[in-house]
Design a protein around this motif. Structure first.
Motif, PDB file in Angstrom:
ATOM      1  N   ALA A 137     -19.667  15.788 -12.862  1.00 19.67           N
ATOM      2  CA  ALA A 137     -20.287  16.630 -13.877  1.00 19.67           C
ATOM      3  C   ALA A 137     -21.702  15.891 -14.418  1.00 19.67           C
ATOM      4  O   ALA A 137     -21.520  14.855 -14.844  1.00 19.67           O
ATOM      5  CB  ALA A 137     -19.283  16.697 -14.752  1.00 19.67           C
ATOM      6  N   PHE A 138     -22.592  16.586 -14.184  1.00 20.32           N
ATOM      7  CA  PHE A 138     -23.813  16.006 -14.718  1.00 20.32           C
ATOM      8  C   PHE A 138     -24.054  16.765 -16.099  1.00 20.32           C
ATOM      9  O   PHE A 138     -24.239  18.079 -16.070  1.00 20.32           O
ATOM     10  CB  PHE A 138     -25.004  16.388 -13.689  1.00 20.32           C
ATOM     11  CG  PHE A 138     -25.076  15.222 -12.686  1.00 20.32           C
ATOM     12  CD1 PHE A 138     -25.975  14.286 -12.547  1.00 20.32           C
ATOM     13  CD2 PHE A 138     -24.224  15.678 -11.472  1.00 20.32           C
ATOM     14  CE1 PHE A 138     -25.889  13.488 -11.540  1.00 20.32           C
ATOM     15  CE2 PHE A 138     -24.197  14.770 -10.506  1.00 20.32           C
ATOM     16  CZ  PHE A 138     -24.898  13.662 -10.505  1.00 20.32           C
ATOM     17  N   THR A 139     -24.298  16.061 -17.161  1.00 20.25           N
ATOM     18  CA  THR A 139     -24.480  16.858 -18.287  1.00 20.25           C
ATOM     19  C   THR A 139     -25.973  16.273 -19.030  1.00 20.25           C
ATOM     20  O   THR A 139     -26.199  15.161 -18.934  1.00 20.25           O
ATOM     21  CB  THR A 139     -23.118  16.548 -19.373  1.00 20.25           C
ATOM     22  OG1 THR A 139     -22.049  16.860 -18.911  1.00 20.25           O
ATOM     23  CG2 THR A 139     -23.289  17.210 -20.571  1.00 20.25           C
ATOM     24  N   LEU A 140     -26.583  17.282 -19.595  1.00 21.47           N
ATOM     25  CA  LEU A 140     -27.626  16.818 -20.148  1.00 21.47           C
ATOM     26  C   LEU A 140     -28.105  17.764 -21.683  1.00 21.47           C
ATOM     27  O   LEU A 140     -27.277  18.536 -21.734  1.00 21.47           O
ATOM     28  CB  LEU A 140     -28.991  17.183 -19.338  1.00 21.47           C
ATOM     29  CG  LEU A 140     -29.230  18.799 -18.971  1.00 21.47           C
ATOM     30  CD1 LEU A 140     -30.209  19.389 -20.033  1.00 21.47           C
ATOM     31  CD2 LEU A 140     -29.684  18.950 -17.719  1.00 21.47           C
ATOM     32  N   THR A 141     -28.475  17.056 -22.499  1.00 22.12           N
ATOM     33  CA  THR A 141     -28.658  17.458 -23.929  1.00 22.12           C
ATOM     34  C   THR A 141     -30.141  17.888 -24.115  1.00 22.12           C
ATOM     35  O   THR A 141     -31.157  16.984 -23.744  1.00 22.12           O
ATOM     36  CB  THR A 141     -28.214  16.609 -24.866  1.00 22.12           C
ATOM     37  OG1 THR A 141     -28.682  15.334 -25.036  1.00 22.12           O
ATOM     38  CG2 THR A 141     -26.820  16.358 -24.610  1.00 22.12           C
ATOM     39  N   LEU A 142     -30.608  18.822 -25.013  1.00 16.11           N
ATOM     40  CA  LEU A 142     -31.767  19.224 -25.454  1.00 16.11           C
ATOM     41  C   LEU A 142     -31.912  19.410 -26.790  1.00 16.11           C
ATOM     42  O   LEU A 142     -30.743  19.821 -27.413  1.00 16.11           O
ATOM     43  CB  LEU A 142     -32.399  20.241 -24.767  1.00 16.11           C
ATOM     44  CG  LEU A 142     -32.450  20.022 -23.214  1.00 16.11           C
ATOM     45  CD1 LEU A 142     -32.842  21.630 -22.519  1.00 16.11           C
ATOM     46  CD2 LEU A 142     -33.466  19.330 -22.725  1.00 16.11           C
ATOM     47  N   PRO A 143     -32.704  18.910 -27.819  1.00 22.24           N
ATOM     48  CA  PRO A 143     -32.476  18.949 -29.224  1.00 22.24           C
ATOM     49  C   PRO A 143     -32.884  20.580 -29.503  1.00 22.24           C
ATOM     50  O   PRO A 143     -33.685  21.257 -28.768  1.00 22.24           O
ATOM     51  CB  PRO A 143     -33.729  18.108 -29.613  1.00 22.24           C
ATOM     52  CG  PRO A 143     -34.759  17.767 -28.202  1.00 22.24           C
ATOM     53  CD  PRO A 143     -33.822  17.975 -27.323  1.00 22.24           C
ATOM     54  N   LEU A 144     -32.589  21.107 -30.438  1.00 21.09           N
ATOM     55  CA  LEU A 144     -32.672  22.155 -30.832  1.00 21.09           C
ATOM     56  C   LEU A 144     -33.971  22.370 -31.479  1.00 21.09           C
ATOM     57  O   LEU A 144     -34.673  21.379 -32.063  1.00 21.09           O
ATOM     58  CB  LEU A 144     -31.515  22.662 -32.035  1.00 21.09           C
ATOM     59  CG  LEU A 144     -30.011  22.591 -31.735  1.00 21.09           C
ATOM     60  CD1 LEU A 144     -29.350  23.151 -32.802  1.00 21.09           C
ATOM     61  CD2 LEU A 144     -29.919  23.735 -30.381  1.00 21.09           C
ATOM     62  N   ALA A 145     -34.528  23.611 -31.736  1.00 19.59           N
ATOM     63  CA  ALA A 145     -35.750  23.800 -32.422  1.00 19.59           C
ATOM     64  C   ALA A 145     -35.733  23.511 -33.668  1.00 19.59           C
ATOM     65  O   ALA A 145     -34.793  23.624 -34.431  1.00 19.59           O
ATOM     66  CB  ALA A 145     -36.240  25.114 -32.126  1.00 19.59           C
ATOM     67  N   GLN A 146     -36.891  22.817 -34.322  1.00 25.31           N
ATOM     68  CA  GLN A 146     -36.845  22.337 -35.349  1.00 25.31           C
ATOM     69  C   GLN A 146     -37.398  23.559 -36.486  1.00 25.31           C
ATOM     70  O   GLN A 146     -37.610  24.688 -35.920  1.00 25.31           O
ATOM     71  CB  GLN A 146     -37.900  21.295 -35.870  1.00 25.31           C
ATOM     72  CG  GLN A 146     -37.809  20.179 -35.099  1.00 25.31           C
ATOM     73  CD  GLN A 146     -36.551  19.269 -35.152  1.00 25.31           C
ATOM     74  OE1 GLN A 146     -36.168  19.401 -36.450  1.00 25.31           O
ATOM     75  NE2 GLN A 146     -35.799  19.027 -34.280  1.00 25.31           N
ATOM     76  N   ASP A 147     -37.093  23.381 -37.800  1.00 27.07           N
ATOM     77  CA  ASP A 147     -37.441  24.663 -38.638  1.00 27.07           C
ATOM     78  C   ASP A 147     -38.842  25.286 -38.454  1.00 27.07           C
ATOM     79  O   ASP A 147     -38.783  26.526 -38.723  1.00 27.07           O
ATOM     80  CB  ASP A 147     -37.193  23.990 -40.165  1.00 27.07           C
ATOM     81  CG  ASP A 147     -35.769  23.706 -40.390  1.00 27.07           C
ATOM     82  OD1 ASP A 147     -34.909  24.204 -39.707  1.00 27.07           O
ATOM     83  OD2 ASP A 147     -35.653  22.978 -41.458  1.00 27.07           O
ATOM     84  N   ASN A 148     -39.939  24.244 -38.214  1.00 32.94           N
ATOM     85  CA  ASN A 148     -41.181  25.128 -38.399  1.00 32.94           C
ATOM     86  C   ASN A 148     -41.303  25.635 -36.962  1.00 32.94           C
ATOM     87  O   ASN A 148     -42.063  26.761 -36.901  1.00 32.94           O
ATOM     88  CB  ASN A 148     -42.283  23.806 -38.190  1.00 32.94           C
ATOM     89  CG  ASN A 148     -42.022  22.675 -37.308  1.00 32.94           C
ATOM     90  OD1 ASN A 148     -40.838  22.677 -36.883  1.00 32.94           O
ATOM     91  ND2 ASN A 148     -43.213  22.283 -36.944  1.00 32.94           N
ATOM     92  N   ASP A 149     -40.490  25.564 -35.885  1.00 32.19           N
ATOM     93  CA  ASP A 149     -40.477  26.283 -34.528  1.00 32.19           C
ATOM     94  C   ASP A 149     -39.984  27.469 -34.814  1.00 32.19           C
ATOM     95  O   ASP A 149     -40.403  28.537 -34.543  1.00 32.19           O
ATOM     96  CB  ASP A 149     -39.802  25.296 -33.435  1.00 32.19           C
ATOM     97  CG  ASP A 149     -40.271  24.040 -33.208  1.00 32.19           C
ATOM     98  OD1 ASP A 149     -41.705  23.978 -33.226  1.00 32.19           O
ATOM     99  OD2 ASP A 149     -39.873  23.314 -32.904  1.00 32.19           O
ATOM    100  N   ASP A 150     -39.041  27.758 -35.710  1.00 32.41           N
ATOM    101  CA  ASP A 150     -38.148  29.070 -36.142  1.00 32.41           C
ATOM    102  C   ASP A 150     -39.013  29.550 -36.651  1.00 32.41           C
ATOM    103  O   ASP A 150     -39.188  30.920 -36.562  1.00 32.41           O
ATOM    104  CB  ASP A 150     -36.973  28.375 -36.985  1.00 32.41           C
ATOM    105  CG  ASP A 150     -35.934  27.752 -35.974  1.00 32.41           C
ATOM    106  OD1 ASP A 150     -35.917  28.032 -34.660  1.00 32.41           O
ATOM    107  OD2 ASP A 150     -34.933  27.289 -36.419  1.00 32.41           O
ATOM    108  N   ASP A 151     -39.916  29.200 -37.618  1.00 32.51           N
ATOM    109  CA  ASP A 151     -40.763  29.686 -38.522  1.00 32.51           C
ATOM    110  C   ASP A 151     -41.969  30.411 -37.594  1.00 32.51           C
ATOM    111  O   ASP A 151     -42.436  31.669 -37.834  1.00 32.51           O
ATOM    112  CB  ASP A 151     -41.467  28.917 -39.521  1.00 32.51           C
ATOM    113  CG  ASP A 151     -40.684  28.556 -40.573  1.00 32.51           C
ATOM    114  OD1 ASP A 151     -39.327  29.292 -40.774  1.00 32.51           O
ATOM    115  OD2 ASP A 151     -40.747  27.509 -41.454  1.00 32.51           O
TER     116      ASP A 151
END
Length: 383
Positions: A362-376
């Motif tokens: 099982a190969f697992t990778l993580t990616l950070p969620l978008a920041q608040d300014n990205d959501d804006d």
């Protein structure tokens, strides 16, 4: 075979007896008398000393005025300056002298101080030589890296077009109704292997680009539907070999936005799915899952193949490394997993593998969620 030159010590004073008294107690050292500041400027350029004794009572141009000039010379960077006298030592110290000593000091004690500075000069020379060796090695390595980059770039770009042309021709032949079924199967295998060759070439180039900092991401806000689309595209990139495997995709609905480059993410998933296919038999199961925890998006590609030996795991993501245990004879450079690791880390995430022999990987990778300014920005885009 010539012997190493003797270390040079300057005695800067018009009094030749000072150098004469020092020579007998400084065996193995070339003691040179320099009568004043102006000869010192000339002699130091021709024959840089390891140690220079600056007698403060030397007439003419003050030594305190020429010492800062001497200290700026690259060839005198390893020279140690010893101020000798009763008066005027403060000016020499301010000008850059390394040590002070009285001119009433007995010759043997003066020689002891000089030998201490000679030892320091020898250490400095040794360090400079080692630094020069390291610099030569670095220059050689950088030259080899440039040549390697040029070679990889040339090979990949020269190979891509003919490989793509061969793939296109094989696809035309495969779709031709006049081709017998047994020959069609061979054409399909040839097309798949040609596609694999193209992936190897592109991965090699992209690994070099990321290592050199020349690959620039084009991140977008990725939601659940786009993850499904990227996975489907990655499946298509892997080719017809997946027809012999069971594929299961599970993308959690309503995912918060993840900031990622969809094209690079597609390439990462294609490499992981291709790797899973390589390690499973016909009828094997490959699953792709996407879910989120607080602060991160997780993607996992799991297979039920033979697994990876424990001793192979630490180097699995290194270029030109691959597991020694494989069900297929296909050659692989290991560039695919190296690309995955570099690409995920370029996104600010990480990737790892969990595996047991006989129980898949099982190969697992993580990616950070978008920041608040990205959501804006996304809200502004919709409004």
């Amino acid at each position: 075979m010539s012997s190493a030159p003797l270390p040079v010590v300057f005695v800067v004073s018009p009094d030749a007896s000072r150098a004469a008294r020092l020579r007998p107690v400084l065996g193995g050292v070339d003691v040179v008398q320099v009568p004043g500041a102006e000869p010192l400027l000339r002699e130091a350029h021709v024959r840089p000393p390891a140690v220079a004794l600056l007698y403060a009572d030397t007439p003419g141009v003050p030594l305190a005025e020429v010492l800062p000039l001497l200290r700026q010379r690259a060839e005198l960077a390893g020279t140690f300056w010893l101020a000798v006298g009763q008066a005027g030592l403060g000016g020499l110290l301010s000008a850059g002298a390394d040590a002070l000593i009285s001119d009433a000091t007995p010759p043997d004690m003066l020689a002891l101080q000089v030998r201490t500075l000679l030892a320091r000069a020898a250490q400095h020379a040794e360090l400079q030589e080692r630094l020069a060796q390291f610099q030569r090695r670095l220059d050689t390595w950088e030259h080899e890296e440039r040549v390697r980059d040029q070679l990889v770039h040339m090979l990949v770009h020269d190979l891509k077009n003919p490989i793509a042309a061969v793939m296109g021709l094989l696809e035309v032949v495969e779709d031709d109704d006049r081709v017998p079924d047994d020959a069609r199967e061979l054409v399909k295998i040839a097309r798949d292997e040609t596609g694999h060759l193209l992936h190897l070439a592109v991965n090699m180039l992209d690994v070099r680009k990321i290592q050199a900092g020349k690959m620039h991401l084009r991140p977008e806000l990725v939601f659940s539907p786009m993850f499904e689309e990227v996975i489907e595209q990655a499946r298509g990139d892997v080719g017809s070999g997946l027809r012999d495997r069971h594929m299961r995709v599970a993308v959690a609905p309503g995912l918060s936005p993840t900031r990622a480059d969809p094209e690079i993410l597609r390439r990462v998933l294609a490499n992981l799915i291709s790797n899973a296919m390589k390690h499973t038999v016909t009828g094997g199961l490959i699953s792709v899952e996407v879910w989120q925890t607080e602060g991160a998006t997780h993607l996992r590609v799991r297979d039920d193949g033979e697994g990876i030996p424990t001793e192979d795991i630490p180097n699995l993501f290194a270029a030109f490394e691959q597991s020694r245990l494989t069900l297929h004879g296909r050659f692989d450079t290991g560039m695919g997993l190296a690309f995955c690791k570099l690409a995920v880390e370029e996104h600010g995430g990480r990737i790892w593998v969990e595996s047991e022999r006989g129980q898949g990987a099982a190969f697992t990778l993580t990616l950070p969620l978008a920041q608040d300014n990205d959501d804006d920005d996304f809200v502004e885009l919709l409004s």
